[in-house]
Design a protein around this motif. Structure first.
Motif, short mmCIF file in Angstrom:
data_model
loop_
_atom_site.label_atom_id
_atom_site.label_comp_id
_atom_site.label_asym_id
_atom_site.label_seq_id
_atom_site.Cartn_x
_atom_site.Cartn_y
_atom_site.Cartn_z
N THR A 54 128.44 8.12 135.77
CA THR A 54 130.31 7.86 135.41
C THR A 54 130.40 6.83 136.66
N HIS A 55 131.68 6.11 136.61
CA HIS A 55 132.46 6.15 137.62
C HIS A 55 132.78 6.74 139.12
N ASN A 56 133.04 7.44 139.16
CA ASN A 56 133.25 9.08 140.35
C ASN A 56 131.46 8.83 140.74
N GLN A 57 131.15 8.55 140.22
CA GLN A 57 129.62 9.28 140.55
C GLN A 57 129.41 7.99 141.30
N LEU A 58 129.57 6.42 140.76
CA LEU A 58 129.14 5.53 141.31
C LEU A 58 129.79 5.37 142.93
N GLU A 59 131.74 5.36 142.43
CA GLU A 59 131.65 5.94 143.79
C GLU A 59 131.88 6.63 144.78
N ALA A 60 130.71 7.88 144.12
CA ALA A 60 131.01 9.48 145.75
C ALA A 60 129.82 8.55 146.05
N CYS A 61 128.76 7.45 145.82
CA CYS A 61 127.51 7.56 146.46
C CYS A 61 127.58 6.34 146.88
N SER A 62 128.74 5.68 146.81
CA SER A 62 128.58 4.34 147.41
C SER A 62 128.65 3.93 148.18
N LYS A 63 128.00 3.25 149.66
CA LYS A 63 127.69 2.73 150.95
C LYS A 63 129.81 3.32 151.90
#
Length: 350
Positions: free
Chosen positions: A120-129
């Motif tokens: 999800t977008h939230n998962q992607l953002e949470a694990c971003s650099k």
């Protein structure tokens, strides 16, 4: 379901830039060809000189797609036109920068018969650099101290807080080690000009570089985990050779990440092991790595498992793999006719 797997599959794949800083696409395709000999591969390319366009033994047909900066609507329209010709069963995106658009149109793709396995977008953002340090602290994962900055003047405070040398990272790709404030400033300007801001300034950890390729089911389970130690690293920090290793702590970290994030799809953990044996997560890449074919060679074909997930087949966790399997990347001059380049450049397909 079994009938669909046995029938010729049509799979779209991005990341065909098999250069000195390769995308994962070609490795993903090789793994798919091993698993599904009659698969039809539809390449999705952003530039006319992506080598995979011309590797007809691996890619059956290639179409030009708009850059991620063009937005999700442009991508959706282009994929609808391609789908009318190809009837793809699924698409496997392989670039960090394109994932936002693919996630946004996931439901639209499903309505025209294209399956995906995406976070999800939230998962992607949470694990971003920029968010990695916070994510690590929240879930008990060992992550080096880091700061996200938008202005080069902030480097002075970062240097005082984290101490030199520093690792200066682009928002999506690339990293440089800076030993002085001047080097840090130069790296900031180079990377921000290429990838935008924020720029991530990370504490430098000296040690052995280890990568983990994984596949998670979106329910907190890691279905496959393959650790690899880098044997040769390019000047861009990319693995040019590596070997599968056995290390329970690495598998446990990948499982902890999958459980904490509820990640859905392929991922890569980039870790550093210091002299004391402590492991630090340096980056979490939200897709398969460029060395993903090694997972197939080691006995856990992660792209194959992802295809089965996408098409609704139950995938049991894979636990056994061969230790000591090596990959060594090499450069090869592929010869093509200029007419192919002209056709793809002019008409957007080959």
């Amino acid at each position: 379901m079994a009938a669909l797997i046995d029938a010729p599959l049509v799979i779209g794949v991005t990341g065909l830039n098999a250069t000195e800083n390769p995308g994962p696409g070609i490795a993903v395709i090789r793994a798919l060809k091993d698993a599904f000999p009659h698969v039809r591969i539809v390449g999705l390319a952003y530039e006319s000189l992506e080598p995979g366009i011309y590797l007809h033994n691996l890619v059956d047909k290639t179409y030009h797609i708009p850059y991620p900066s063009a937005g999700s609507e442009a991508l959706s329209q282009r994929l609808q036109a391609i789908q009318a010709k190809e009837n793809m069963h699924l698409i496997i995106p392989n670039f960090d920068a394109e994932l936002h658009n693919f996630i946004k149109i996931k439901a639209e793709l499903k309505t025209i018969g294209i399956n995906t396995v995406l976070p999800t977008h939230n998962q992607l953002e949470a694990c971003s650099k920029p968010s990695l340090a916070v994510f690590g602290k929240q879930h008990g994962l060992n992550v080096p101290k880091s700061l996200s900055i938008f202005n080069a003047d902030e480097l002075y405070n970062a240097g005082d807080e984290l101490n030199f040398p520093l690792v200066i990272k682009g928002k999506f790709y690339e990293a440089e080690i800076a030993h002085t404030a001047g080097q840090a400033q130069n790296a900031f300007y180079r990377l921000s000009a290429k990838w935008g801001t924020p720029i991530i300034v990370q504490q430098f950890i000296k040690g052995t570089e280890i990568n983990v390729a994984g596949l998670a089911d979106g329910k907190g389970n890691a279905l496959s985990v393959i650790p690899m130690r880098k044997l040769y690293i390019t000047d861009k920090g990319k693995a040019w050779a590596g070997i599968t290793i056995v290390e329970d702590k690495l598998i446990a970290i990948a499982q902890q990440f999958a459980a904490a994030s509820k990640w859905n799809g392929g991922f890569e953990l980039e870790l550093m092991q210091d002299k004391a044996g402590d492991l630090f997560i340096m980056e979490i890449n939200p897709r398969f790595p460029a060395w993903i074919y090694l997972t197939a060679a080691a006995g856990q074909n992660q792209p194959e498992a992802l295809v089965k997930m996408a098409l609704g087949e139950a995938v049991e966790p894979l636990t056994e793999y061969k230790v000591g399997k090596m990959f060594i990347r090499y450069a090869l001059d592929h010869v093509a006719d200029v007419s192919e380049f002209q056709q793809f450049s002019a008409f957007g397909e080959l």
